[in-house]
Design a protein around this motif. Structure first.
Motif, PDB file in Angstrom:
ATOM      1  N   LYS A 187       5.589  -8.958  -0.406  1.00 33.05           N
ATOM      2  CA  LYS A 187       4.208  -9.407  -0.187  1.00 33.05           C
ATOM      3  C   LYS A 187       3.261  -8.778  -1.194  1.00 33.05           C
ATOM      4  N   GLU A 188       2.225  -9.547  -1.529  1.00 32.70           N
ATOM      5  CA  GLU A 188       1.221  -9.043  -2.465  1.00 32.70           C
ATOM      6  C   GLU A 188       0.342  -7.999  -1.781  1.00 32.70           C
ATOM      7  N   ASN A 189      -0.191  -7.111  -2.599  1.00 30.83           N
ATOM      8  CA  ASN A 189      -1.144  -6.091  -2.143  1.00 30.83           C
ATOM      9  C   ASN A 189      -0.564  -5.157  -1.075  1.00 30.83           C
ATOM     10  N   ILE A 190       0.771  -4.964  -1.105  1.00 34.02           N
ATOM     11  CA  ILE A 190       1.384  -4.043  -0.155  1.00 34.02           C
ATOM     12  C   ILE A 190       1.136  -2.612  -0.625  1.00 34.02           C
ATOM     13  N   SER A 191       0.795  -1.723   0.254  1.00 34.93           N
ATOM     14  CA  SER A 191       0.501  -0.335  -0.132  1.00 34.93           C
ATOM     15  C   SER A 191       1.790   0.410  -0.449  1.00 34.93           C
ATOM     16  N   ASP A 192       1.643   1.487  -1.227  1.00 39.38           N
ATOM     17  CA  ASP A 192       2.809   2.290  -1.580  1.00 39.38           C
ATOM     18  C   ASP A 192       3.450   2.891  -0.332  1.00 39.38           C
ATOM     19  N   GLY A 193       2.624   3.323   0.594  1.00 36.98           N
ATOM     20  CA  GLY A 193       3.154   3.919   1.815  1.00 36.98           C
ATOM     21  C   GLY A 193       3.964   2.914   2.635  1.00 36.98           C
TER      22      GLY A 193
END
Length: 230
Positions: A187-193
């Motif tokens: 998914k786009e814009n998924i956070s690193d965490g």
């Protein structure tokens, strides 16, 4: 044995033979009732057809000769109820044809008993048990049959496959969970965490799947089952 088998086949056979008979005006007028009876008997038809003939031929002011018809019918039926027909019925696990009960000492019953003995084998019983088919009650009349031993073993194998299939279902559900996890990672814009969390989940599911697959294969080998496609 014969009485039981005849009784069990009465209803089915009667229904099969109860369809209306047809006869032409020419046949009614010709009056060859012994030949007509012989033909019906030789083809395993019910003598109840005579009532249909009587109804049809009455339109032409003709009454069938019952005595001649039955004389021919009995002769024809003797040919119908032969060894080969009895053997075929028995070897296919069918009930005795009730129409042949008029000749209880005929070769039909010799053939039937021999055919049924062959049908009620260990192999047939195993196949029925493995497919969770109901037991062939006819085989209870056969002495020294291996059918029921085979059936029990087939049922045991059936239960093992059922258990294996449940393991496979759980495996598939975890595979679906792995696919869902990997789709979420894309998914786009998924956070690193969140990505790290999903990767850990991915690794955990992969390890679970590997262990589940090993367990399935071990279960299959221990119980001599064919391998599932996983």
């Amino acid at each position: 044995m014969k009485a039981f088998l005849i009784a069990s086949g009465l209803t089915v056979t009667a229904l099969a033979l109860s369809s209306c008979a047809t006869i032409s005006e020419e046949e009614c007028l010709a009056g060859g009732w012994e030949d007509i009876g012989f033909r019906d008997g030789e083809n395993g038809k019910s003598q109840a057809r005579l009532a249909d003939y009587n109804s049809t031929c009455s339109k032409y002011a003709v009454k069938p000769d019952r005595t001649a018809y039955l004389r021919g019918y009995d002769q024809g039926l003797k040919l119908y109820c032969d060894y080969d027909r009895g053997f075929s019925q028995g070897s296919n696990g069918h009930s005795v044809q009730a129409i042949c009960q008029a000749f209880p000492d005929s070769d039909y019953f010799v053939g039937y008993d021999q055919g049924l003995s062959g049908y009620c084998s260990f192999e047939t019983g195993y196949d029925h048990g493995l497919s969770n088919h109901s037991e062939a009650e006819l085989c209870r009349t056969v002495p020294d049959t291996g059918y029921f031993t085979g059936y029990e073993e087939g049922q045991i194998t059936f239960a093992l496959y059922e258990e294996r299939d449940q393991m496979v279902d759980r495996y598939i559900r975890r595979e679906e969970a792995l696919i869902g996890t990997r789709n979420n990672m894309k998914k786009e814009n998924i956070s690193d965490g969140e990505l790290r969390r999903l990767r850990k989940k991915e690794n955990r599911i992969e390890e679970e799947l590997e262990e589940m697959k090993i367990n399935i294969r071990v279960f299959e080998r221990l119980n001599a089952l064919s391998e599932a496609d996983i």
